[in-house]
Design a protein around this motif. Sequence first.
Motif, PDB file in Angstrom:
ATOM      1  N   VAL A 116      49.144   6.211  71.095  1.00 54.37           N
ATOM      2  CA  VAL A 116      49.263   5.782  69.481  1.00 54.37           C
ATOM      3  C   VAL A 116      48.181   6.192  68.845  1.00 54.37           C
ATOM      4  O   VAL A 116      48.091   6.613  67.739  1.00 54.37           O
ATOM      5  CB  VAL A 116      49.467   4.340  69.375  1.00 54.37           C
ATOM      6  CG1 VAL A 116      49.693   3.928  68.079  1.00 54.37           C
ATOM      7  CG2 VAL A 116      50.951   4.184  70.238  1.00 54.37           C
ATOM      8  N   PHE A 117      46.988   5.918  69.503  1.00 53.01           N
ATOM      9  CA  PHE A 117      45.562   6.324  68.934  1.00 53.01           C
ATOM     10  C   PHE A 117      44.954   7.354  69.895  1.00 53.01           C
ATOM     11  O   PHE A 117      45.886   7.753  70.752  1.00 53.01           O
ATOM     12  CB  PHE A 117      44.448   5.137  69.208  1.00 53.01           C
ATOM     13  CG  PHE A 117      44.959   3.969  68.494  1.00 53.01           C
ATOM     14  CD1 PHE A 117      44.970   3.808  66.949  1.00 53.01           C
ATOM     15  CD2 PHE A 117      45.431   2.649  69.001  1.00 53.01           C
ATOM     16  CE1 PHE A 117      45.501   2.663  66.303  1.00 53.01           C
ATOM     17  CE2 PHE A 117      45.699   1.581  68.186  1.00 53.01           C
ATOM     18  CZ  PHE A 117      45.895   1.441  66.984  1.00 53.01           C
ATOM     19  N   ASP A 118      43.919   7.873  69.439  1.00 54.25           N
ATOM     20  CA  ASP A 118      43.201   8.957  70.116  1.00 54.25           C
ATOM     21  C   ASP A 118      42.957   8.287  71.486  1.00 54.25           C
ATOM     22  O   ASP A 118      42.334   7.169  71.758  1.00 54.25           O
ATOM     23  CB  ASP A 118      42.035   9.361  69.538  1.00 54.25           C
ATOM     24  CG  ASP A 118      42.406  10.444  68.198  1.00 54.25           C
ATOM     25  OD1 ASP A 118      43.501  10.941  68.249  1.00 54.25           O
ATOM     26  OD2 ASP A 118      41.636  10.385  67.250  1.00 54.25           O
ATOM     27  N   THR A 119      42.918   9.339  72.559  1.00 55.05           N
ATOM     28  CA  THR A 119      42.611   8.898  73.933  1.00 55.05           C
ATOM     29  C   THR A 119      41.544   9.716  74.359  1.00 55.05           C
ATOM     30  O   THR A 119      40.628  10.225  73.906  1.00 55.05           O
ATOM     31  CB  THR A 119      43.917   8.805  75.045  1.00 55.05           C
ATOM     32  OG1 THR A 119      44.560  10.141  74.783  1.00 55.05           O
ATOM     33  CG2 THR A 119      45.003   7.829  74.211  1.00 55.05           C
ATOM     34  N   PHE A 120      41.638   9.895  75.782  1.00 56.47           N
ATOM     35  CA  PHE A 120      40.865  10.718  76.621  1.00 56.47           C
ATOM     36  C   PHE A 120      40.987  12.061  76.511  1.00 56.47           C
ATOM     37  O   PHE A 120      40.147  13.032  77.148  1.00 56.47           O
ATOM     38  CB  PHE A 120      40.681  10.174  78.137  1.00 56.47           C
ATOM     39  CG  PHE A 120      41.953   9.746  78.651  1.00 56.47           C
ATOM     40  CD1 PHE A 120      42.730  11.024  79.197  1.00 56.47           C
ATOM     41  CD2 PHE A 120      42.386   8.684  78.764  1.00 56.47           C
ATOM     42  CE1 PHE A 120      44.059  10.897  79.855  1.00 56.47           C
ATOM     43  CE2 PHE A 120      43.718   8.328  79.501  1.00 56.47           C
ATOM     44  CZ  PHE A 120      44.521   9.800  79.725  1.00 56.47           C
ATOM     45  N   VAL A 121      42.038  12.626  76.119  1.00 55.44           N
ATOM     46  CA  VAL A 121      42.415  13.941  75.719  1.00 55.44           C
ATOM     47  C   VAL A 121      42.435  14.166  74.402  1.00 55.44           C
ATOM     48  O   VAL A 121      42.627  13.787  73.457  1.00 55.44           O
ATOM     49  CB  VAL A 121      43.787  14.451  76.452  1.00 55.44           C
ATOM     50  CG1 VAL A 121      43.656  14.094  77.821  1.00 55.44           C
ATOM     51  CG2 VAL A 121      44.923  13.751  75.637  1.00 55.44           C
ATOM     52  N   MET A 122      41.833  15.411  74.029  1.00 54.84           N
ATOM     53  CA  MET A 122      41.797  16.393  72.562  1.00 54.84           C
ATOM     54  C   MET A 122      42.968  16.878  72.291  1.00 54.84           C
ATOM     55  O   MET A 122      43.139  18.000  72.218  1.00 54.84           O
ATOM     56  CB  MET A 122      40.580  17.129  72.595  1.00 54.84           C
ATOM     57  CG  MET A 122      39.254  16.400  73.244  1.00 54.84           C
ATOM     58  SD  MET A 122      38.960  15.134  71.937  1.00 54.84           S
ATOM     59  CE  MET A 122      38.564  16.017  70.319  1.00 54.84           C
ATOM     60  N   LEU A 123      44.183  15.939  72.408  1.00 57.34           N
ATOM     61  CA  LEU A 123      45.550  16.595  72.083  1.00 57.34           C
ATOM     62  C   LEU A 123      45.890  15.846  70.931  1.00 57.34           C
ATOM     63  O   LEU A 123      45.663  14.551  70.630  1.00 57.34           O
ATOM     64  CB  LEU A 123      46.476  16.550  73.209  1.00 57.34           C
ATOM     65  CG  LEU A 123      45.789  17.522  74.438  1.00 57.34           C
ATOM     66  CD1 LEU A 123      46.587  17.226  75.445  1.00 57.34           C
ATOM     67  CD2 LEU A 123      46.017  18.816  73.658  1.00 57.34           C
ATOM     68  N   PRO A 124      47.035  16.296  70.284  1.00 54.38           N
ATOM     69  CA  PRO A 124      47.705  15.318  69.121  1.00 54.38           C
ATOM     70  C   PRO A 124      48.362  14.061  69.517  1.00 54.38           C
ATOM     71  O   PRO A 124      49.140  14.095  70.369  1.00 54.38           O
ATOM     72  CB  PRO A 124      48.974  16.402  68.549  1.00 54.38           C
ATOM     73  CG  PRO A 124      48.445  17.632  69.249  1.00 54.38           C
ATOM     74  CD  PRO A 124      47.906  17.428  70.664  1.00 54.38           C
ATOM     75  N   ASN A 125      47.836  12.948  68.877  1.00 54.31           N
ATOM     76  CA  ASN A 125      48.235  11.616  69.158  1.00 54.31           C
ATOM     77  C   ASN A 125      49.725  11.452  68.557  1.00 54.31           C
ATOM     78  O   ASN A 125      50.040  12.519  67.747  1.00 54.31           O
ATOM     79  CB  ASN A 125      47.159  10.452  68.519  1.00 54.31           C
ATOM     80  CG  ASN A 125      47.044  10.599  67.101  1.00 54.31           C
ATOM     81  OD1 ASN A 125      47.730  11.012  66.294  1.00 54.31           O
ATOM     82  ND2 ASN A 125      45.856  10.045  66.799  1.00 54.31           N
ATOM     83  N   LEU A 126      50.386  10.236  68.425  1.00 56.78           N
ATOM     84  CA  LEU A 126      51.722  10.068  68.021  1.00 56.78           C
ATOM     85  C   LEU A 126      51.704  10.287  66.441  1.00 56.78           C
ATOM     86  O   LEU A 126      52.589  11.133  65.944  1.00 56.78           O
ATOM     87  CB  LEU A 126      52.163   8.622  68.313  1.00 56.78           C
ATOM     88  CG  LEU A 126      53.537   8.528  67.881  1.00 56.78           C
ATOM     89  CD1 LEU A 126      54.531   9.184  68.344  1.00 56.78           C
ATOM     90  CD2 LEU A 126      53.946   7.038  68.202  1.00 56.78           C
ATOM     91  N   THR A 127      50.637   9.923  65.589  1.00 57.29           N
ATOM     92  CA  THR A 127      50.727   9.940  64.412  1.00 57.29           C
ATOM     93  C   THR A 127      50.635  11.465  64.019  1.00 57.29           C
ATOM     94  O   THR A 127      51.524  12.106  63.212  1.00 57.29           O
ATOM     95  CB  THR A 127      49.663   9.351  63.576  1.00 57.29           C
ATOM     96  OG1 THR A 127      49.534   7.885  63.953  1.00 57.29           O
ATOM     97  CG2 THR A 127      49.529   9.612  62.266  1.00 57.29           C
TER      98      THR A 127
END
Length: 346
Positions: A116-127
């Motif tokens: 849902v938020f940014d995580t440990f990967v630089m990939l598109p989050n849910l938003t």
Amino acid sequence: MEASSFLSFCLVLLLGINAAGLSQQGVRHLPMRLFVFGDSAVDTGNTGKTSTQAWRPPYGSTFPGKPSGRFSDGRLLTDFIAAYLGIPSPTPYKARRAGGGRQRYGMNFAYAGTGVFDTFVMLPNLTTQIGFFEQLINGGTYRSSDLRSSMALVSASTNDYTFYVLRKGTVEVLNEFIGLVVNETAVDLRRLSRLGVGKIAILGLFPFGCFPVVRQLLASAPSTCDDLFNRYSSQHNSLLRKAVDEINAELGRPSHVVVLDTYSAANFIIHHHDELGPRFNDPLEPCCVGLSAGSECGSVDAQGKPLYRVCRSSGSAFFWDNVHPTQAGWTALVRYFLPTLDRFFS
């Protein structure tokens, strides 16, 4: 019979759905398009080939017989939900220009490792994924009538909690963080509704304390899950159900959004797996594991020699790797979801 129709028919048989009853009773109510958002539970090929083991053997060994970007030996929830709807699995967003007309069945925007938020990967989050969807709507790829006869499948938040733990977030603040995750999820669900999606199904949180990786980190006893992490999963799911009820009440549509109860389904399968086939030898033990510390399913050495081992039959394992179910595991989960889905589309 077209190949896509034949595949759907085969998956219907695999799940044990009454194909005749489905065709007679459900077609009028079933969406014609499936839009998918979230993480590796539903990602069928968006995550890059160089950044994930899902594009390396032995992933995809059951289906399609080679790695396809799915985090399993075979089909995922996305594939089974598409089969339930009687349509092909939607094309990944990354491959949308090579979709060959399959865009009319929907699209998969999910990326492994995201939340849902940014995580440990630089990939598109849910938003951001929903933003991609909105761009296609604004560009005329999908019309209002297309959206009314569509379903959104959402799987998010597992990686938010994983990232929280990896950042060494405290248990004392976890309750507050759960509230933030659920609130942001509700924002995204409302956005999908405003965009005109006809039906929305969201996965509840899996019993976190049953993931093999969590059990290994905590040195859990054999055949047991961690109760503390599972309690936090239950808390998340309780808040999520409350948020979904509020959304449905706001819209005056009691069956617009539904929660697929992954927690109860997984618990039932783990503890009563003989009652809801297929039967699993040890539901908590993964089929594919690394041979040593630092290696995982799909790891190889400099000469390309596998640094993992695979169980004799993935059909007898619930978990494929340290996090993800096998195709057989997803089959059992979806069988548990079927009564909810049937009511959802009645």
